[in-house]
Design an enzyme around this catalytic site. Structure first.
Site, PDB file in Angstrom:
ATOM      1  N   LYS A 244     -37.653  -5.068  51.777  1.00 31.53           N
ATOM      2  CA  LYS A 244     -38.138  -5.757  52.993  1.00 31.53           C
ATOM      3  C   LYS A 244     -37.029  -6.606  53.610  1.00 31.53           C
ATOM      4  O   LYS A 244     -36.844  -6.627  54.823  1.00 31.53           O
ATOM      5  CB  LYS A 244     -39.322  -6.671  52.638  1.00 31.53           C
TER       6      LYS A 244
ATOM      7  N   ARG B 262     -50.059  -1.986  43.373  1.00 28.48           N
ATOM      8  CA  ARG B 262     -49.650  -2.680  42.148  1.00 28.48           C
ATOM      9  C   ARG B 262     -50.552  -3.863  41.878  1.00 28.48           C
ATOM     10  O   ARG B 262     -50.870  -4.184  40.727  1.00 28.48           O
ATOM     11  CB  ARG B 262     -48.193  -3.166  42.278  1.00 28.48           C
TER      12      ARG B 262
ATOM     13  N   ASP C  68     -43.314  -0.059  50.684  1.00 27.97           N
ATOM     14  CA  ASP C  68     -43.598  -1.244  49.886  1.00 27.97           C
ATOM     15  C   ASP C  68     -44.981  -1.808  50.213  1.00 27.97           C
ATOM     16  O   ASP C  68     -45.698  -2.273  49.325  1.00 27.97           O
ATOM     17  CB  ASP C  68     -42.540  -2.333  50.091  1.00 27.97           C
TER      18      ASP C  68
ATOM     19  N   SER D 265     -39.155  -4.211  45.752  1.00 27.99           N
ATOM     20  CA  SER D 265     -40.142  -4.608  46.753  1.00 27.99           C
ATOM     21  C   SER D 265     -39.560  -5.686  47.672  1.00 27.99           C
ATOM     22  O   SER D 265     -39.564  -5.568  48.904  1.00 27.99           O
ATOM     23  CB  SER D 265     -41.391  -5.136  46.028  1.00 27.99           C
TER      24      SER D 265
END
Ligand code: URA
Length: 424
Positions: A188, A169, A162, A184
């Protein structure tokens, strides 16, 4: 044999990626075999063609598997965390983590830096002289055991896929995608090892999801991912059409957070902090708490001061202030009826509160003070915004960003609803 080109072409042509394809692309992107150019093309294909729930679940699982999973079982307290999808003036983590921890719950708040028009919690905290955000997994667990609250950077080994993909991104126009945002955030948070999670999904011009229905789908997608991984997850959908509070910018937002911890502060910031705290405490097994009480009686402030000191910060230091300021005034009498959050976020960014490339320095004192907000009565000549920067050449672009993006009208606007919906 799987190749990057096959994976890209499958998604480009509207097909469904297999679990094997997803595992292969995430693993090989993390290790550097799949190039940034190829991942950019795939991210754009996902942005344009979407992904189904099975693909999103596989993508999230693959991103979790790209790194370590933290084990917080030795902390000896229930763990609960909050994640916001990103907004303007969103300093809620600062008062919220110590507030919830003051009830004996552990809040492992692994946070990020600002990129684009939204601010980052770590940048805000680093405006406190001495404050350190670099922590090892062991140090996180130790501070949670001793104090209950830590706000620090996530280890580079936590969902590294990520970390790479988010930076990509950000510079390829592929942030605002439900599958990519959901995977994303949740990769996490699941890897972090929290028992429960409350999501603050922002809706409006200052958010990544401008539209309510899209934000609700994002919230539902994330809640499902959390539950599938045994993280008790709930979401609030909250208004981000107007900036949150009266301060946008690093040190300015720390100052406002301290006001909230002192029992004052703007009503929207207090309301959201208290509502999120209530959700987090309920998830941690304390359903009847009144978090507003802990703001008023100083318990949350005591935990904040202990946390700042434990992280090397000087609680008594004067916060940095920018060298130059400029006031924007009302031209007529009336009520402030609109204040576009995205425009104010861009102004803060242009003044130097945010960065345009990862790794750039931010200015601690830069940002926007909002002296009159939506619903306030103004007279011609009243100061509505005060802009701050260390670099005078940044002032005009910031003024341009705000120009035309706020209104004064004869009638008071409808009262703002902060909490738009809940997803459980
Ligand atoms: N925050 C994240 O961590 N990821 C996103 O994709 C958007 C906001």
């Amino acid at each position: 044999m799987i190749t990057a080109i096959d994976v890209i072409q499958t998604k480009r042509d509207g097909g469904e990626l297999s679990t094997a394809q997803i595992n292969w692309i995430i693993e090989n992107y993390t290790s550097g075999i799949v190039a940034d150019e190829q991942m950019s093309a795939l991210a754009m294909a996902i942005f344009l063609n979407g992904a189904n729930p099975r693909e999103i679940a596989d993508w999230t699982a693959a991103m979790i598997a790209s790194g370590i999973r933290m084990d917080l079982s030795g902390v000896g307290r229930a763990t609960t965390d909050k994640h916001s999808t990103g907004g303007v003036g969103d300093k809620i983590t600062l008062p919220l983590a110590p507030l919830v921890a003051s009830y004996g719950v552990a809040v492992p708040q692994l946070s990020g830096r600002g990129l684009g028009h939204t601010g980052g919690t770590l940048d805000k905290l680093e405006s406190i002289p001495g404050f350190q955000v670099g922590y090892t997994e062991k140090e996180v667990a130790a501070q949670l055991r001793d104090l209950g609250a830590v706000i620090c950077a996530a280890s580079k080994d936590l969902a590294p896929a990520d970390r790479k993909l988010y930076a990509l991104r950000d510079i390829t126009g592929t942030v605002e995608s439900i599958p990519l945002i959901a995977s994303s955030i949740m990769s996490k948070k699941i890897a972090e090892g929290t028992d429960s999670l409350v999501l603050d999904v922002k809706v409006g011009s200052g958010a990544f999801m401008k539209d309510f229905d899209q934000a609700k789908t994002l919230a539902e997608t994330m809640v499902r991912l959390g539950s599938d991984h045994d993280v008790a997850t709930t979401a609030l959908l909250t208004d981000m059409g107007t900036p949150l509070g009266r301060a946008v910018g690093n040190a300015l937002e720390v100052r406002e957070s301290i006001e909230v911890l002192s029992g004052g502060g703007p009503s929207d910031v207090v309301e959201l902090t208290v509502e999120l705290a209530r959700e987090m405490l309920a998830a941690a097994g304390i359903p009847d708490a009144d978090p507003a009480e802990a703001l008023r009686d100083g318990r949350a402030m005591d935990t904040w001061r202990a946390m700042v000191a434990a992280q090397g910060g000087d609680n008594d230091a004067v916060l940095p202030a920018a060298r130059h300021s400029h006031e924007i005034k009302a031209e007529r009498d009336g009520f402030v009826s609109r204040m576009d959050a995205y425009a104010v976020g861009m102004a803060g960014w242009r003044l130097g509160a945010g960065r345009s490339r990862p790794g750039e320095d931010v200015q601690a004192g830069a940002g926007v003070e909002i002296l009159k907000t939506v619903g306030d009565r103004v007279s011609a000549g009243d100061v509505v915004y005060r802009l701050h920067t260390d670099t005078p050449e940044r002032m005009d672009p910031a003024i341009d960003s705000i120009a035309g993006q706020w209104d004064v009208s004869d009638v008071a606007p409808q009262e703002r609803t902060m909490i738009l919906d809940r997803v459980r």
